[in-house]
Design a protein around this motif. Structure first.
Motif, PDB file in Angstrom:
ATOM      1  N   VAL A  55       0.888  -1.600  -0.361  1.00 18.89           N
ATOM      2  CA  VAL A  55      -0.109  -0.318   0.234  1.00 18.89           C
ATOM      3  C   VAL A  55       1.034   1.494   0.229  1.00 18.89           C
ATOM      4  O   VAL A  55       1.730   1.305   0.681  1.00 18.89           O
ATOM      5  N   ILE A  56       0.951   2.442  -1.234  1.00 19.63           N
ATOM      6  CA  ILE A  56       1.397   3.196  -1.216  1.00 19.63           C
ATOM      7  C   ILE A  56       0.662   4.776  -1.263  1.00 19.63           C
ATOM      8  O   ILE A  56      -0.090   4.932  -1.560  1.00 19.63           O
ATOM      9  N   GLU A  57       1.146   5.388   0.273  1.00 24.56           N
ATOM     10  CA  GLU A  57       0.116   5.876   0.418  1.00 24.56           C
ATOM     11  C   GLU A  57       1.101   7.995   0.909  1.00 24.56           C
ATOM     12  O   GLU A  57       1.982   8.377   0.971  1.00 24.56           O
ATOM     13  N   GLU A  58       0.094   8.793  -0.041  1.00 27.67           N
ATOM     14  CA  GLU A  58       0.433  10.033   0.806  1.00 27.67           C
ATOM     15  C   GLU A  58       0.964  10.491   2.412  1.00 27.67           C
ATOM     16  O   GLU A  58       0.341   9.400   3.119  1.00 27.67           O
ATOM     17  N   PHE A  59       1.896  11.732   2.245  1.00 30.19           N
ATOM     18  CA  PHE A  59       2.450  11.788   3.581  1.00 30.19           C
ATOM     19  C   PHE A  59       1.812  12.240   3.889  1.00 30.19           C
ATOM     20  O   PHE A  59       1.159  13.740   3.249  1.00 30.19           O
ATOM     21  N   LEU A  60       1.252  12.410   5.548  1.00 34.98           N
ATOM     22  CA  LEU A  60       0.322  13.353   6.033  1.00 34.98           C
ATOM     23  C   LEU A  60       1.038  13.885   6.648  1.00 34.98           C
ATOM     24  O   LEU A  60       1.611  13.595   7.828  1.00 34.98           O
ATOM     25  N   HIS A  61       1.156  15.516   7.448  1.00 37.39           N
ATOM     26  CA  HIS A  61       1.354  16.432   7.449  1.00 37.39           C
ATOM     27  C   HIS A  61       0.222  16.496   9.181  1.00 37.39           C
ATOM     28  O   HIS A  61      -0.810  17.002   8.955  1.00 37.39           O
ATOM     29  N   GLY A  62       1.425  16.670  10.369  1.00 34.69           N
ATOM     30  CA  GLY A  62       0.582  16.547  11.446  1.00 34.69           C
ATOM     31  C   GLY A  62       1.091  16.347  12.870  1.00 34.69           C
ATOM     32  O   GLY A  62       2.011  16.297  12.318  1.00 34.69           O
ATOM     33  N   GLU A  63      -0.017  16.421  13.850  1.00 37.43           N
ATOM     34  CA  GLU A  63       0.386  15.313  15.123  1.00 37.43           C
ATOM     35  C   GLU A  63      -0.079  14.723  15.135  1.00 37.43           C
ATOM     36  O   GLU A  63      -1.295  14.313  15.408  1.00 37.43           O
ATOM     37  N   GLU A  64       0.723  12.755  15.532  1.00 34.14           N
ATOM     38  CA  GLU A  64       0.087  12.141  15.917  1.00 34.14           C
ATOM     39  C   GLU A  64      -0.584  12.147  16.946  1.00 34.14           C
ATOM     40  O   GLU A  64      -0.217  12.582  17.933  1.00 34.14           O
ATOM     41  N   ALA A  65      -1.715  11.153  17.369  1.00 30.09           N
ATOM     42  CA  ALA A  65      -2.847  10.926  18.242  1.00 30.09           C
ATOM     43  C   ALA A  65      -3.305   9.811  18.403  1.00 30.09           C
ATOM     44  O   ALA A  65      -3.305   8.790  17.286  1.00 30.09           O
ATOM     45  N   SER A  66      -2.845   9.281  19.819  1.00 31.54           N
ATOM     46  CA  SER A  66      -3.965   7.436  19.270  1.00 31.54           C
ATOM     47  C   SER A  66      -5.083   7.310  20.099  1.00 31.54           C
ATOM     48  O   SER A  66      -5.279   8.255  21.334  1.00 31.54           O
ATOM     49  N   PHE A  67      -5.937   7.025  19.404  1.00 35.57           N
ATOM     50  CA  PHE A  67      -7.528   6.913  20.169  1.00 35.57           C
ATOM     51  C   PHE A  67      -8.196   5.469  19.892  1.00 35.57           C
ATOM     52  O   PHE A  67      -7.536   4.890  19.191  1.00 35.57           O
ATOM     53  N   PHE A  68      -9.065   5.621  21.141  1.00 32.53           N
ATOM     54  CA  PHE A  68      -9.477   3.669  21.182  1.00 32.53           C
ATOM     55  C   PHE A  68     -11.056   4.530  21.703  1.00 32.53           C
ATOM     56  O   PHE A  68     -11.369   5.561  21.831  1.00 32.53           O
ATOM     57  N   ALA A  69     -11.589   3.533  21.717  1.00 26.41           N
ATOM     58  CA  ALA A  69     -12.561   3.216  21.598  1.00 26.41           C
ATOM     59  C   ALA A  69     -13.529   1.741  21.747  1.00 26.41           C
ATOM     60  O   ALA A  69     -12.985   0.779  20.736  1.00 26.41           O
ATOM     61  N   LEU A  70     -14.470   1.142  22.428  1.00 26.00           N
ATOM     62  CA  LEU A  70     -14.993   0.849  22.942  1.00 26.00           C
ATOM     63  C   LEU A  70     -15.972  -0.070  21.696  1.00 26.00           C
ATOM     64  O   LEU A  70     -16.967   0.681  21.484  1.00 26.00           O
ATOM     65  N   CYS A  71     -16.111  -1.208  21.342  1.00 32.72           N
ATOM     66  CA  CYS A  71     -17.326  -1.096  20.563  1.00 32.72           C
ATOM     67  C   CYS A  71     -17.928  -2.243  20.263  1.00 32.72           C
ATOM     68  O   CYS A  71     -17.574  -3.710  21.139  1.00 32.72           O
ATOM     69  N   ASP A  72     -19.379  -2.441  20.165  1.00 32.54           N
ATOM     70  CA  ASP A  72     -19.847  -3.895  21.230  1.00 32.54           C
ATOM     71  C   ASP A  72     -20.527  -4.002  19.476  1.00 32.54           C
ATOM     72  O   ASP A  72     -21.723  -5.008  19.796  1.00 32.54           O
ATOM     73  N   GLY A  73     -19.883  -3.810  18.018  1.00 34.12           N
ATOM     74  CA  GLY A  73     -20.880  -4.793  17.019  1.00 34.12           C
ATOM     75  C   GLY A  73     -21.714  -3.199  16.560  1.00 34.12           C
ATOM     76  O   GLY A  73     -21.951  -2.661  16.059  1.00 34.12           O
ATOM     77  N   VAL A  74     -22.585  -1.995  17.545  1.00 37.38           N
ATOM     78  CA  VAL A  74     -23.119  -1.557  17.357  1.00 37.38           C
ATOM     79  C   VAL A  74     -23.172  -0.305  17.357  1.00 37.38           C
ATOM     80  O   VAL A  74     -22.914   1.139  16.679  1.00 37.38           O
ATOM     81  N   HIS A  75     -22.645  -0.049  18.757  1.00 39.52           N
ATOM     82  CA  HIS A  75     -22.038   1.805  19.368  1.00 39.52           C
ATOM     83  C   HIS A  75     -20.892   1.454  19.959  1.00 39.52           C
ATOM     84  O   HIS A  75     -20.029   0.371  19.547  1.00 39.52           O
ATOM     85  N   ALA A  76     -20.481   2.850  19.686  1.00 36.19           N
ATOM     86  CA  ALA A  76     -19.265   3.098  20.411  1.00 36.19           C
ATOM     87  C   ALA A  76     -19.131   3.637  21.698  1.00 36.19           C
ATOM     88  O   ALA A  76     -19.383   4.897  21.450  1.00 36.19           O
ATOM     89  N   LEU A  77     -18.405   3.314  22.203  1.00 33.01           N
ATOM     90  CA  LEU A  77     -17.641   4.668  23.607  1.00 33.01           C
ATOM     91  C   LEU A  77     -16.398   4.471  23.577  1.00 33.01           C
ATOM     92  O   LEU A  77     -15.206   4.340  23.879  1.00 33.01           O
ATOM     93  N   ALA A  78     -15.519   6.077  23.342  1.00 37.30           N
ATOM     94  CA  ALA A  78     -14.765   6.807  23.670  1.00 37.30           C
ATOM     95  C   ALA A  78     -13.887   6.385  24.595  1.00 37.30           C
ATOM     96  O   ALA A  78     -14.594   6.101  25.388  1.00 37.30           O
ATOM     97  N   LEU A  79     -12.894   5.926  24.568  1.00 42.97           N
ATOM     98  CA  LEU A  79     -11.868   6.188  25.626  1.00 42.97           C
ATOM     99  C   LEU A  79     -11.160   7.464  26.120  1.00 42.97           C
ATOM    100  O   LEU A  79     -10.896   7.971  24.793  1.00 42.97           O
ATOM    101  N   ALA A  80      -9.995   7.472  27.260  1.00 40.11           N
ATOM    102  CA  ALA A  80      -9.203   8.715  27.066  1.00 40.11           C
ATOM    103  C   ALA A  80      -8.655   8.622  25.860  1.00 40.11           C
ATOM    104  O   ALA A  80      -7.658   7.805  25.336  1.00 40.11           O
ATOM    105  N   SER A  81      -7.887   9.855  25.756  1.00 42.08           N
ATOM    106  CA  SER A  81      -6.809   9.964  24.972  1.00 42.08           C
ATOM    107  C   SER A  81      -5.484   9.452  24.698  1.00 42.08           C
ATOM    108  O   SER A  81      -4.917   9.257  26.375  1.00 42.08           O
ATOM    109  N   ALA A  82      -4.719   9.719  24.184  1.00 45.33           N
ATOM    110  CA  ALA A  82      -3.243   9.139  24.463  1.00 45.33           C
ATOM    111  C   ALA A  82      -2.044   9.392  23.566  1.00 45.33           C
ATOM    112  O   ALA A  82      -2.598   9.575  22.025  1.00 45.33           O
ATOM    113  N   GLN A  83      -1.271  10.317  23.471  1.00 44.08           N
ATOM    114  CA  GLN A  83      -0.037  10.085  22.796  1.00 44.08           C
ATOM    115  C   GLN A  83       0.986   8.532  22.940  1.00 44.08           C
ATOM    116  O   GLN A  83       1.792   8.866  24.000  1.00 44.08           O
ATOM    117  N   ASP A  84       1.935   8.265  22.131  1.00 49.29           N
ATOM    118  CA  ASP A  84       2.952   7.430  22.390  1.00 49.29           C
ATOM    119  C   ASP A  84       4.010   7.930  21.667  1.00 49.29           C
ATOM    120  O   ASP A  84       4.285   9.418  20.897  1.00 49.29           O
TER     121      ASP A  84
END
Length: 425
Positions: free
Chosen positions: A182-211
């Motif tokens: 897979v060849i992708e365009e290079f994105l400019h910005g700041e990276e972040a990690s985002f987590f969400a619990l998902c039950d197949g229909v609904h999603a619940l956001a968790l706290a944010s993080a950066q690594d």
């Protein structure tokens, strides 16, 4: 209830630590675990990819929930096997795990669902890939399509580097993971990690993080599995979190359900926060490492209850409480990482370090040899601090590290620098 956690890294130690505090828990097992996990769970010598052995163990020990930590068993279909055996599990099915197992699958899904991501092309033929490259601007990102243990991503700054990366992928440098590129365009910005619990229909956001992916201070050197992380990520404001849910997570859940592959588990979105908003870099279908370590330090709710609600499809009636404190983890890695890590060196002073106020030490690659603690991996320890601010959490983590006697290891001295710079400290 009896719970089996699969995995052996710092992520699994953090999950085991949080699960062990649940009033719903009767007994916690971990396969195969590590020296730190052994303090909070009974470790058993079973390979997480050995489906038959896992199912038999679950039957023998009356396991009521299996929590699958790493991605490889999920992509291989362990969830399907457990489900067919009537065993409840946390994680996606094989078809839903394609969101991590195939980067091309995810890019095509983004195109169909209108999810913001980098422009891309996917190829199985080297010449076609190079023809596409010739029309693209630099830098550019070349990725092996499948699971490559974090090593299948090359950011090329010259046309020659990009073509060499294509050749490496398609000639087998990353095994079957590189059968497609897979060849992708290079994105400019700041990276972040985002987590969400998902039950197949609904999603619940968790706290944010950066690594911090780069091995060296100042974000220099080769990419790694992660040299440290912190939570919350200042760049992920409530407004940004709402946008990520609305523009990325929820359309993904809807599209996967429409395809007959509803996603259950935790969806880990690697994001680039650009000048025009969030864009998806890639998905993982399990908790992040080392982000989980800081998330578990901040989670006030019962983790086991949250995983059960996700598995049982009742997230719409569930919520999570988070500490206002910040958390920051510093990875201590064996010399030679991320190349060939030096294994077998002794680590001393951990008890003294663990006694540091507001600190937890999660093991990522350790084993016990008699009474000695031995490094047994690339990333070996996650020294995790908590405080009212990211600066306080950082100070706690580094204060603990100063008490650890391990000449065979190293760590970055600047974890959290982006957040500290943003806050003016």
């Amino acid at each position: 209830m009896n719970v089996l956690l699969l995995g052996s890294g710092g992520r699994e130690h953090a999950l085991a630590w949080a699960l062990s505090a649940s009033p719903l828990l009767t007994k916690l097992f971990c396969a195969p675990g590590n020296a730190g996990i052994a303090d909070v769970a009974q470790c058993i010598p079973i390979d997480p990819t050995n489906q038959d052995s896992i199912i038999q163990f679950c039957r023998d020990e009356r396991i009521q929930l299996v929590v699958i930590g790493p991605e490889a068993p999920l992509v291989a279909g362990l969830g399907d096997a457990l489900g067919a055996a009537g065993i409840r599990y946390f994680g996606p099915t094989k078809s839903a795990a394609q969101l991590e197992g195939s980067k091309g699958f995810t890019k095509d899904l983004c195109r169909t669902a209108g999810i913001p991501t980098a422009a891309y092309g996917r190829f199985m033929d080297a010449q076609a890939a190079k023809t596409y490259l010739a029309a693209q601007s630099l830098p550019i990102v070349v990725k092996a399509d499948g699971l490559a243990a974090g090593k299948g991503v090359i950011i090329a700054t010259t046309r020659e580097e990009a073509e060499a990366a294509v050749d490496a992928c398609l000639s087998g440098a990353f095994g079957s993971a590189g059968a497609e590129v897979v060849i992708e365009e290079f994105l400019h910005g700041e990276e972040a990690s985002f987590f969400a619990l998902c039950d197949g229909v609904h999603a619940l956001a968790l706290a944010s993080a950066q690594d911090h992916k780069r091995v060296g201070d100042g974000d220099t050197g080769p990419n790694t599995g992660g040299m440290g992380a912190y939570s919350p990520a200042p760049i992920v404001t409530q407004e940004m979190s709402d946008r990520v849910m609305r523009e990325i997570i929820e359309p993904t859940i809807k599209e996967m359900a429409a395809r007959g592959a509803p996603f259950k588990g935790v969806l880990f979105a690697g994001l680039m926060i650009t000048a025009t908003g969030p864009k998806l870099i890639e998905y993982n279908v399990r908790f992040g490492d080392p982000e989980t370590q800081v998330l578990m330090m901040r989670l006030k709710s019962d983790l086991l209850a949250a995983l059960i609600a996700t598995t049982d499809g009742v997230l719409s009636n569930f919520d999570l409480r988070w500490s206002d404190d910040a958390a920051l983890t510093v990875v201590m890695a064996a010399n030679g990482y991320p190349g060939t890590p030096q294994k077998g060196t002794e680590i001393k002073g951990l008890e003294l370090a663990q006694a540091t106020p507001n600190v937890e030490i999660f093991h990522a690659g350790t084993r016990r040899e008699d009474q000695r603690l031995i490094a047994d991996g690339g990333r070996v320890l996650n020294v995790t601090g908590r405080g009212k601010t990211i600066a306080e959490a950082r100070d706690a983590a580094y204060a603990a590290i100063a008490k650890i006697d391990w000449p065979g290891g190293f760590y970055r001295k600047d974890i959290g620098w982006r957040a500290l710079q943003r806050n003016g400290t």
